[in-house]
Design an enzyme around this catalytic site. Sequence first.
Site, PDB file in Angstrom:
ATOM      1  N   GLY A  20       0.795  -1.227   0.000  1.00  0.00           N
ATOM      2  CA  GLY A  20       0.000   0.000   0.000  1.00  0.00           C
ATOM      3  C   GLY A  20       0.827   1.276   0.000  1.00  0.00           C
ATOM      4  O   GLY A  20       0.337   2.328   0.406  1.00  0.00           O
ATOM      5  N   GLU A  90       8.244   4.457  -6.513  1.00  0.00           N
ATOM      6  CA  GLU A  90       9.149   3.433  -7.049  1.00  0.00           C
ATOM      7  C   GLU A  90      10.605   3.904  -7.045  1.00  0.00           C
ATOM      8  O   GLU A  90      11.355   3.707  -8.011  1.00  0.00           O
ATOM      9  CB  GLU A  90       8.715   3.019  -8.467  1.00  0.00           C
ATOM     10  CG  GLU A  90       7.272   2.547  -8.581  1.00  0.00           C
ATOM     11  CD  GLU A  90       7.002   1.203  -7.895  1.00  0.00           C
ATOM     12  OE1 GLU A  90       7.966   0.542  -7.453  1.00  0.00           O
ATOM     13  OE2 GLU A  90       5.823   0.822  -7.801  1.00  0.00           O
ATOM     14  N   CYS A 146       0.923 -12.080   3.770  1.00  0.00           N
ATOM     15  CA  CYS A 146       1.590 -13.243   3.169  1.00  0.00           C
ATOM     16  C   CYS A 146       0.544 -14.100   2.453  1.00  0.00           C
ATOM     17  O   CYS A 146      -0.432 -14.533   3.078  1.00  0.00           O
ATOM     18  CB  CYS A 146       2.299 -14.067   4.242  1.00  0.00           C
ATOM     19  SG  CYS A 146       3.024 -15.594   3.600  1.00  0.00           S
ATOM     20  N   CYS A 187       7.851 -17.919   5.055  1.00  0.00           N
ATOM     21  CA  CYS A 187       7.398 -18.477   3.781  1.00  0.00           C
ATOM     22  C   CYS A 187       8.236 -18.000   2.594  1.00  0.00           C
ATOM     23  O   CYS A 187       8.079 -18.487   1.481  1.00  0.00           O
ATOM     24  CB  CYS A 187       5.928 -18.138   3.546  1.00  0.00           C
ATOM     25  SG  CYS A 187       4.825 -18.795   4.820  1.00  0.00           S
TER      26      CYS A 187
HETATM   27  P1  ADP Z   1       2.546  -0.940  -3.267  1.00  0.00           P
HETATM   28  O1  ADP Z   1       2.676   0.455  -3.852  1.00  0.00           O
HETATM   29  O2  ADP Z   1       3.136  -1.065  -1.897  1.00  0.00           O
HETATM   30  O3  ADP Z   1       3.032  -2.023  -4.197  1.00  0.00           O
HETATM   31  P2  ADP Z   1      -0.267  -0.567  -3.773  1.00  0.00           P
HETATM   32  O4  ADP Z   1      -0.649   0.700  -3.053  1.00  0.00           O
HETATM   33  O5  ADP Z   1      -0.029  -0.459  -5.238  1.00  0.00           O
HETATM   34  O6  ADP Z   1       0.998  -1.225  -3.047  1.00  0.00           O
HETATM   35  O7  ADP Z   1      -1.360  -1.692  -3.574  1.00  0.00           O
HETATM   36  C1  ADP Z   1      -1.848  -2.052  -2.313  1.00  0.00           C
HETATM   37  C2  ADP Z   1      -3.125  -2.881  -2.523  1.00  0.00           C
HETATM   38  O8  ADP Z   1      -2.792  -4.122  -3.096  1.00  0.00           O
HETATM   39  C3  ADP Z   1      -3.861  -3.252  -1.260  1.00  0.00           C
HETATM   40  O9  ADP Z   1      -4.712  -2.228  -0.814  1.00  0.00           O
HETATM   41  C4  ADP Z   1      -4.656  -4.475  -1.692  1.00  0.00           C
HETATM   42  O10 ADP Z   1      -5.893  -4.100  -2.235  1.00  0.00           O
HETATM   43  C5  ADP Z   1      -3.838  -5.073  -2.822  1.00  0.00           C
HETATM   44  N1  ADP Z   1      -3.179  -6.347  -2.519  1.00  0.00           N
HETATM   45  C6  ADP Z   1      -2.949  -7.333  -3.419  1.00  0.00           C
HETATM   46  N2  ADP Z   1      -2.262  -8.365  -2.863  1.00  0.00           N
HETATM   47  C7  ADP Z   1      -2.032  -8.042  -1.568  1.00  0.00           C
HETATM   48  C8  ADP Z   1      -1.359  -8.701  -0.469  1.00  0.00           C
HETATM   49  N3  ADP Z   1      -0.781  -9.906  -0.584  1.00  0.00           N
HETATM   50  N4  ADP Z   1      -1.304  -8.046   0.718  1.00  0.00           N
HETATM   51  C9  ADP Z   1      -1.889  -6.838   0.864  1.00  0.00           C
HETATM   52  N5  ADP Z   1      -2.546  -6.177  -0.128  1.00  0.00           N
HETATM   53  C10 ADP Z   1      -2.621  -6.761  -1.348  1.00  0.00           C
HETATM   54 ZN    ZN Z   2       3.804 -16.701   5.527  1.00  0.00          ZN
END
Ligand code: ADP
Ligand code: ZN
Length: 209
Positions: A20, A90, A146, A187
């Site tokens: 997030g 990023e 996870c 994991c």
């Molecule tokens: P980041 O920028 O850290 O990659 P994003 O803000 O783009 O994260 O996305 C976060 C969203 O991804 C969460 O709110 C949720 O809806 C979704 N999501 C998908 N897979 C997961 C996961 N394994 N754990 C938590 N959220 C996840």
């Molecule tokens: Zn785990």
Amino acid sequence: MRHGAAHGWIEVVAGVMFSGKSEELIRRIRRALIAGRRVQLFKSHLDDRYGGQFQISSHDGRQVDAEPVSNSVQLAEKVDADTQVVAIDEAQFLDDGICEVVDALADAGMRVIVAGTDMDFRGEPFGPMGLLLARAERIDKLSAICVVCGDPATKNQRLIDGKPAPAEGPTIQVGGAESYEARCRRCHEVPKRDRAQGELGLGAGEPGA
Ligand code: ADP
Ligand code: ZN
């Protein structure tokens, strides 16, 4: 860059993929827009999640577009003198020069918000993120869930054809067939690391056993 009495600082939003970070960055930018601040948002050109369409709007209709940059010098050149908040998404894909750039922006009175994945798929510091975390006034480290066990996830699992990828692969794979999952420490699997643990005499029992 702006000089004068303004008070600048660096804040980093770190954490695993899917934790997030982008959501949190967007939230902070929205609030900065509500506060009437002049905001610029940058993202690495290596990240195409936004598809060139990434915009953040406030309720009063003001809008911020994400400007793609390929390195820290380019980013520094694109910052307008009257900008008050600089947001970077990023940041792990940028070069180490970004540390000096964000320091200079903060010294010039700007609030700098940096979001990025702080660990690569091996669990090592990713690009300039470790250095940025050391320089930041404020750090928030987010976790995901996870996908294997449901515990808080802190590691990026790289998979190739559905199997854990070996540590020897490149840190940044552009256009590869690999995929990523968020996983907890237990994991998370990096095949070479298991060997390294064997060489260190670890993994043969409980620590200190
Ligand atoms: P980041 O920028 O850290 O990659 P994003 O803000 O783009 O994260 O996305 C976060 C969203 O991804 C969460 O709110 C949720 O809806 C979704 N999501 C998908 N897979 C997961 C996961 N394994 N754990 C938590 N959220 C996840
Ligand atoms: Zn785990």
